[in-house]
Design an enzyme around this catalytic site. Structure first.
Site, PDB file in Angstrom:
ATOM      1  N   LYS A 183      74.086  51.383   2.256  1.00  0.00           N
ATOM      2  CA  LYS A 183      73.349  52.758   2.411  1.00  0.00           C
ATOM      3  C   LYS A 183      73.911  53.736   1.114  1.00  0.00           C
ATOM      4  O   LYS A 183      73.218  54.494   0.573  1.00  0.00           O
ATOM      5  CB  LYS A 183      74.272  53.406   3.528  1.00  0.00           C
ATOM      6  CG  LYS A 183      73.513  53.005   5.004  1.00  0.00           C
ATOM      7  CD  LYS A 183      73.792  54.108   5.937  1.00  0.00           C
ATOM      8  CE  LYS A 183      73.212  53.631   7.473  1.00  0.00           C
ATOM      9  NZ  LYS A 183      73.729  54.358   8.487  1.00  0.00           N
ATOM     10  N   LYS A 216      65.734  43.147   8.175  1.00  0.00           N
ATOM     11  CA  LYS A 216      65.876  43.512   9.656  1.00  0.00           C
ATOM     12  C   LYS A 216      64.969  44.835   9.802  1.00  0.00           C
ATOM     13  O   LYS A 216      64.886  45.631   9.311  1.00  0.00           O
ATOM     14  CB  LYS A 216      67.466  43.947  10.261  1.00  0.00           C
ATOM     15  CG  LYS A 216      67.916  45.064   9.736  1.00  0.00           C
ATOM     16  CD  LYS A 216      69.189  45.509  10.479  1.00  0.00           C
ATOM     17  CE  LYS A 216      69.380  46.936  10.089  1.00  0.00           C
ATOM     18  NZ  LYS A 216      70.578  47.649  10.744  1.00  0.00           N
ATOM     19  N   LYS A 227      65.298  51.549  11.544  1.00  0.00           N
ATOM     20  CA  LYS A 227      64.791  53.088  11.783  1.00  0.00           C
ATOM     21  C   LYS A 227      64.418  53.702  10.686  1.00  0.00           C
ATOM     22  O   LYS A 227      63.374  54.534  10.706  1.00  0.00           O
ATOM     23  CB  LYS A 227      65.577  53.932  12.596  1.00  0.00           C
ATOM     24  CG  LYS A 227      65.824  53.347  14.172  1.00  0.00           C
ATOM     25  CD  LYS A 227      66.681  54.272  14.816  1.00  0.00           C
ATOM     26  CE  LYS A 227      68.076  54.272  14.692  1.00  0.00           C
ATOM     27  NZ  LYS A 227      68.849  55.024  15.835  1.00  0.00           N
TER      28      LYS A 227
HETATM   29  P1  AMP Z   1      71.048  52.062  15.176  1.00  0.00           P
HETATM   30  O1  AMP Z   1      69.664  51.938  15.174  1.00  0.00           O
HETATM   31  O2  AMP Z   1      71.755  51.647  14.071  1.00  0.00           O
HETATM   32  O3  AMP Z   1      71.634  53.328  15.864  1.00  0.00           O
HETATM   33  O4  AMP Z   1      71.687  50.792  16.302  1.00  0.00           O
HETATM   34  C1  AMP Z   1      71.464  50.936  17.762  1.00  0.00           C
HETATM   35  C2  AMP Z   1      71.681  49.496  18.242  1.00  0.00           C
HETATM   36  O5  AMP Z   1      70.608  49.027  18.065  1.00  0.00           O
HETATM   37  C3  AMP Z   1      72.908  48.910  17.556  1.00  0.00           C
HETATM   38  O6  AMP Z   1      73.468  48.081  18.675  1.00  0.00           O
HETATM   39  C4  AMP Z   1      72.102  47.723  16.726  1.00  0.00           C
HETATM   40  O7  AMP Z   1      72.937  46.733  16.441  1.00  0.00           O
HETATM   41  C5  AMP Z   1      70.804  47.720  17.284  1.00  0.00           C
HETATM   42  N1  AMP Z   1      69.549  47.004  16.513  1.00  0.00           N
HETATM   43  C6  AMP Z   1      69.322  48.121  15.388  1.00  0.00           C
HETATM   44  N2  AMP Z   1      68.587  47.356  14.671  1.00  0.00           N
HETATM   45  C7  AMP Z   1      68.191  46.064  15.129  1.00  0.00           C
HETATM   46  C8  AMP Z   1      67.442  45.225  15.231  1.00  0.00           C
HETATM   47  N3  AMP Z   1      66.592  44.799  14.260  1.00  0.00           N
HETATM   48  N4  AMP Z   1      67.458  43.730  15.877  1.00  0.00           N
HETATM   49  C9  AMP Z   1      68.391  43.852  16.972  1.00  0.00           C
HETATM   50  N5  AMP Z   1      69.399  44.784  17.201  1.00  0.00           N
HETATM   51  C10 AMP Z   1      69.052  45.808  16.275  1.00  0.00           C
END
Ligand code: AMP
Ligand code: TRP
Length: 334
Positions: free
Chosen positions: A112, A193, A196
């Site tokens: 980031k 990966k 968002k």
């Molecule tokens: P965040 O989008 O960073 O707020 O992530 C929220 C949750 O989604 C966390 O537990 C992340 O580890 C999970 N997560 C985010 N991106 C992925 C992905 N591409 N595959 C699996 N889990 C994900």
């Protein structure tokens, strides 16, 4: 007493099937087994600039998505991080026992920070706040996707360091990754990966995408130059599609092999798209119902915060006592 579970998501960007399969789906699965707290981590979201009006709307959207996924507010607490001030309070105390070198090593921070011209301190402190979220509730289990494993390792290091400096205070939490779906990759680039914040139109399937868009995105997914599926030698794009299907369907490896080996990529994509749509359509219907009920969401979030705040305040009081900070003898809460 039931083991406590804590997890959270940032109210930034659009939740996608990676968030669902990596985290949310498993929260629903374990919610009756443990005492669960599911948080909308708005203080984490502001580590990069958020438009205030959009952030306000996103917080409510994420809460509605938790509910639409099947999180039951009668058995779990759903709450917004900033509505319980103890999160920020404990984060400061933990900051003071965390070597800056530990934070500079975090891969998410490095990725980031590389994208910003000027790096905010919040970005570096991000994992300390995450440790505070977890340790505040003495959570034993933290169900997340694989990308959060390093942050959880750091949470354990911070808890252990605190415990060794000040005496046994914190439960040292474990990670809980799903067997399938812990790391869903981008559909346009299966070496990255699903994220968002990625910008490509065909990168992700968002949980609120309409069926037509879901079909289009999956049909355009990057595969490889082989003609048809071979589960043992497939490249990352095909493996990602298979993982998405398997995580949604719950099929075992044998069922997957028998059904998909030898199938042409076009047919594989069609089946993946229909499997995703069959899960997301009822989900979206529930989301619409929840968001059209005036006052319902705010009630859930208020109740969640009220339920967890005393646990958080107890921990802050304990930590203050351990560290020698001032606590009033007449009113231990001060
Ligand atoms: P965040 O989008 O960073 O707020 O992530 C929220 C949750 O989604 C966390 O537990 C992340 O580890 C999970 N997560 C985010 N991106 C992925 C992905 N591409 N595959 C699996 N889990 C994900
Ligand atoms: N950092 C996590 C993510 O981006 C979100 C998060 C914040 C979290 N606090 C947490 C996850 C505590 C689990 C537990 O995915």
């Amino acid at each position: 007493m039931k083991t406590r579970v804590f997890s959270g998501m940032q109210p930034s960007g659009n939740l996608h099937i990676g968030n669902y399969l990596g985290a949310l789906k498993n929260w629903v699965r374990i919610q009756n087994e443990y005492e669960c707290i599911f948080c909308i981590v708005d203080l984490h979201a502001i580590t990069v600039y958020q438009d205030p009006a959009e952030l306000r709307a996103k917080i409510r959207e994420i809460a509605a998505l938790y509910l639409a996924a099947g999180i039951d507010p009668k058995v779990c607490s759903i709450m917004v991080q900033s509505s319980v001030p103890a999160h920020a309070e404990l984060a400061w105390m933990l900051t003071c026992v965390t070597p800056v070198g530990w934070l500079e090593r975090m891969t998410q921070y490095k990725a980031k920070a590389a994208k910003q011209e000027s790096v905010g301190d919040g970005l570096l402190q991000y994992p300390v706040l995450m440790a505070a979220d977890i340790l505040l509730y003495q959570a034993g289990i933290v169900p997340v996707g694989e990308d959060q494993a390093q942050h959880l390792e750091l949470t354990r290091d911070i808890a252990q360091r605190f415990n060794s400096l000040y005496g046994d205070t914190f439960v040292v939490p474990g990670t809980s990754l799903p067997a399938v779906g812990a790391r869903i990759m981008g559909l346009d680039d299966p070496t990255q990966k699903m994220s968002k914040s990625a910008s490509g139109a065909n990168h992700a399937v968002a949980l609120l995408d309409p069926p037509d868009k879901i079909r289009k995105t999956i049909m355009r997914a990057t595969t490889d130059s082989l003609p048809c599926v071979d589960v043992t030698t497939a490249g990352p794009g095909v493996l990602n599609l298979l993982a998405i299907f398997q995580a949604f369907s719950g099929w075992n490896d044998d069922q997957m092999r028998q059904h998909f080996n030898g199938m042409r990529y076009g047919d594989l994509k069609k089946q993946v798209a229909e499997m995703v749509i069959s899960h997301l359509e009822p989900f979206q219907e529930r989301f619409r119902r929840i968001t059209s009920e005036p006052g319902y969401l705010d009630g859930v979030l208020r109740e969640g915060a009220e339920r967890v705040a005393p646990i958080a305040e107890d921990t802050v009081r304990l930590v203050k006592q351990c560290m020698g900070l001032y606590t009033s003898p007449a009113n231990a809460a001060l």
